[in-house]
Write a protein that holds these residues in place. Structure first.
Motif, PDB file in Angstrom:
ATOM      1  N   PRO A   1       9.757   8.042   2.057  1.00 52.78           N
ATOM      2  CA  PRO A   1       8.857   7.650   0.961  1.00 52.78           C
ATOM      3  C   PRO A   1       8.780   6.143   0.771  1.00 52.78           C
ATOM      4  O   PRO A   1       7.714   5.627   0.412  1.00 52.78           O
ATOM      5  CB  PRO A   1       9.474   8.342  -0.265  1.00 52.78           C
ATOM      6  N   LEU A   2       9.872   5.425   1.012  1.00 52.58           N
ATOM      7  CA  LEU A   2       9.824   3.968   0.858  1.00 52.58           C
ATOM      8  C   LEU A   2       8.894   3.345   1.896  1.00 52.58           C
ATOM      9  O   LEU A   2       8.175   2.376   1.606  1.00 52.58           O
ATOM     10  CB  LEU A   2      11.228   3.375   0.983  1.00 52.58           C
ATOM     11  N   THR A   3       8.888   3.895   3.096  1.00 47.28           N
ATOM     12  CA  THR A   3       7.967   3.410   4.126  1.00 47.28           C
ATOM     13  C   THR A   3       6.522   3.659   3.713  1.00 47.28           C
ATOM     14  O   THR A   3       5.652   2.798   3.869  1.00 47.28           O
ATOM     15  CB  THR A   3       8.251   4.094   5.475  1.00 47.28           C
ATOM     16  N   VAL A   4       6.275   4.847   3.159  1.00 49.98           N
ATOM     17  CA  VAL A   4       4.918   5.181   2.723  1.00 49.98           C
ATOM     18  C   VAL A   4       4.472   4.245   1.596  1.00 49.98           C
ATOM     19  O   VAL A   4       3.325   3.788   1.574  1.00 49.98           O
ATOM     20  CB  VAL A   4       4.843   6.650   2.267  1.00 49.98           C
ATOM     21  N   THR A   5       5.371   3.941   0.671  1.00 48.11           N
ATOM     22  CA  THR A   5       4.995   3.038  -0.433  1.00 48.11           C
ATOM     23  C   THR A   5       4.636   1.653   0.094  1.00 48.11           C
ATOM     24  O   THR A   5       3.743   0.997  -0.447  1.00 48.11           O
ATOM     25  CB  THR A   5       6.117   2.919  -1.476  1.00 48.11           C
ATOM     26  N   LYS A   6       5.320   1.202   1.131  1.00 44.70           N
ATOM     27  CA  LYS A   6       4.992  -0.108   1.716  1.00 44.70           C
ATOM     28  C   LYS A   6       3.578  -0.085   2.292  1.00 44.70           C
ATOM     29  O   LYS A   6       2.809  -1.044   2.122  1.00 44.70           O
ATOM     30  CB  LYS A   6       5.996  -0.456   2.807  1.00 44.70           C
ATOM     31  N   VAL A   7       3.246   0.999   2.986  1.00 47.69           N
ATOM     32  CA  VAL A   7       1.906   1.126   3.566  1.00 47.69           C
ATOM     33  C   VAL A   7       0.848   1.138   2.462  1.00 47.69           C
ATOM     34  O   VAL A   7      -0.197   0.478   2.570  1.00 47.69           O
ATOM     35  CB  VAL A   7       1.814   2.402   4.418  1.00 47.69           C
ATOM     36  N   LEU A   8       1.120   1.883   1.385  1.00 49.33           N
ATOM     37  CA  LEU A   8       0.162   1.960   0.283  1.00 49.33           C
ATOM     38  C   LEU A   8      -0.023   0.602  -0.393  1.00 49.33           C
ATOM     39  O   LEU A   8      -1.146   0.235  -0.765  1.00 49.33           O
ATOM     40  CB  LEU A   8       0.633   2.996  -0.736  1.00 49.33           C
ATOM     41  N   LYS A   9       1.048  -0.144  -0.543  1.00 50.56           N
ATOM     42  CA  LYS A   9       0.944  -1.475  -1.159  1.00 50.56           C
ATOM     43  C   LYS A   9       0.159  -2.430  -0.274  1.00 50.56           C
ATOM     44  O   LYS A   9      -0.631  -3.249  -0.769  1.00 50.56           O
ATOM     45  CB  LYS A   9       2.339  -2.023  -1.450  1.00 50.56           C
ATOM     46  N   ILE A  10       0.390  -2.346   1.032  1.00 46.61           N
ATOM     47  CA  ILE A  10      -0.352  -3.207   1.955  1.00 46.61           C
ATOM     48  C   ILE A  10      -1.840  -2.868   1.905  1.00 46.61           C
ATOM     49  O   ILE A  10      -2.703  -3.758   1.885  1.00 46.61           O
ATOM     50  CB  ILE A  10       0.185  -3.045   3.391  1.00 46.61           C
ATOM     51  N   TRP A  11      -2.154  -1.577   1.863  1.00 53.00           N
ATOM     52  CA  TRP A  11      -3.550  -1.161   1.759  1.00 53.00           C
ATOM     53  C   TRP A  11      -4.176  -1.686   0.466  1.00 53.00           C
ATOM     54  O   TRP A  11      -5.327  -2.158   0.476  1.00 53.00           O
ATOM     55  CB  TRP A  11      -3.650   0.353   1.829  1.00 53.00           C
ATOM     56  N   SER A  12      -3.434  -1.600  -0.633  1.00 51.03           N
ATOM     57  CA  SER A  12      -3.945  -2.116  -1.907  1.00 51.03           C
ATOM     58  C   SER A  12      -4.180  -3.613  -1.826  1.00 51.03           C
ATOM     59  O   SER A  12      -5.204  -4.128  -2.307  1.00 51.03           O
ATOM     60  CB  SER A  12      -2.951  -1.788  -3.031  1.00 51.03           C
TER      61      SER A  12
END
Length: 347
Positions: A65-76
């Motif tokens: 989940p921490l990896t996914v949150t990083k991807v979501l933040k980068i997308w944002s």
């Protein structure tokens, strides 16, 4: 070659065996196989979700989940959406206590809690223990969305799930206006809104377990998209047919209902002071529920009016916070003298 006299020689042409060319699966068969595999995967995933709900805490490795949150933040970040500031009394809450968490507003699609705040839930900030952001149960059965929510420790917002997590000592975050997706359907980019269900179930549950309520207001959530007026009947039809309440909106560059392409917006997170609910009470009286809710509304309005001018477009801030109770009861508005001077002059 030589032949014996008086005999005939016959030659027979024996046809060669036809060459067999192996045939691959047809596109239809491949699609059916993939659909079947995904169906099996979904069933296994939902069983794991049930197990996680009973445990009352996240399951699985934290790195995922921490990896996914990083991807979501980068997308944002690529879309120009970032948390520009974060403050409030809640950041200094007593981490030895357990809380029920709430957030406002709901927004068009609950973008910020998923794309920008999920890391806090996984790391247990600011309450000192991991918490579960909750959403409509139907979303956990939607392809991709269901997987995303589950990886981020999201949980269905139904009574059975909330009771299970709370009874196990876990922490949940709920959106009070999410009941029936009422607030989502009414979301606008030019009006901040808070809708509360008639039974005030989130207040009753907090009192039942004696957990203070920690509130978060996400300024900018409603400005990520623009509402398309005149399509409310379509939204109602969609909700009745699918259980999904998706108000029609435009996103970046005017793209219609492009949820993954929000408009560039600065986000400001403001944490309120914990709202105390007293000792655990299995069956609180209506009077007690109303008393706690009154203090909740006061804190909500305090957070809003103390930060609206700084954190919202001027015209939106000037309209104030619209609060609606689904039971039609009156709302205790913050007194004019308790609002900042600039707000008093514009309201």
């Amino acid at each position: 070659s030589a032949h014996h006299p008086g005999t005939f020689c016959f030659f027979f042409a024996v046809p060669a065996s036809p060459r067999v060319v192996p045939m691959g699966p047809s596109p239809g068969m491949a699609v059916a196989a993939l659909a079947a595999a995904y169906l099996v995967f979904t069933q296994l995933r939902l069983r794991l979700l049930e197990y996680a709900i009973k445990m009352g805490k996240p399951v699985g490795p934290m790195w995922l989940p921490l990896t996914v949150t990083k991807v979501l933040k980068i997308w944002s970040w690529m879309n120009g959406v970032n948390v520009r500031s974060e403050s409030g009394e809640g950041l200094e809450c007593d981490r030895s206590r357990r809380y029920m968490m709430t957030w406002h507003p709901h927004g068009f699609i609950v973008y910020c809690p998923i794309f920008l705040m999920a890391e806090k839930a996984i790391r247990g900030e600011p309450v000192g223990a991991p918490w579960h952001c909750t959403g409509a149960p139907v979303l956990f059965k939607v392809p991709f969305i269901g997987e995303l929510l589950q990886v981020l420790s999201g949980r269905p917002v139904d009574k059975r799930t909330l009771e299970s997590i709370m009874a196990a000592g876990g922490t949940v975050a709920v959106q009070p206006g999410g009941s029936g997706m009422t607030e989502q359907k009414a979301t606008r980019h030019d009006q901040e809104l808070a809708i509360f269900p008639a039974n005030l179930g989130f207040i009753r549950m907090a009192i039942k377990y004696g957990t203070p309520i920690l509130m978060l207001y996400i300024f900018g959530e409603n400005q990520l998209y623009k509402k398309v007026d005149g399509m409310e009947k379509f939204t109602d039809m969609l909700f009745k047919a699918t259980g999904l309440a998706l108000p029609l909106f435009t996103a970046k560059a005017g793209l219609p209902t492009a949820a993954f392409f929000p408009r560039a917006t600065d986000i400001h997170a403001r944490w309120g002071a914990p709202v105390e609910v007293g000792e655990p009470d299995e069956n609180p009286s209506d009077e007690k529920v109303e008393e706690v809710f009154s203090r909740y509304l006061k804190e909500l309005q305090r957070i809003f009016y103390a930060n609206a001018q700084e954190c919202l477009p001027p015209d939106v801030a000037a309209r104030g916070l619209k609060i609606v109770r689904m039971d039609g009861k009156p709302v205790d508005e913050l007194r004019a003298e308790d609002k900042p001077p600039v707000m008093r002059s514009r309201l």
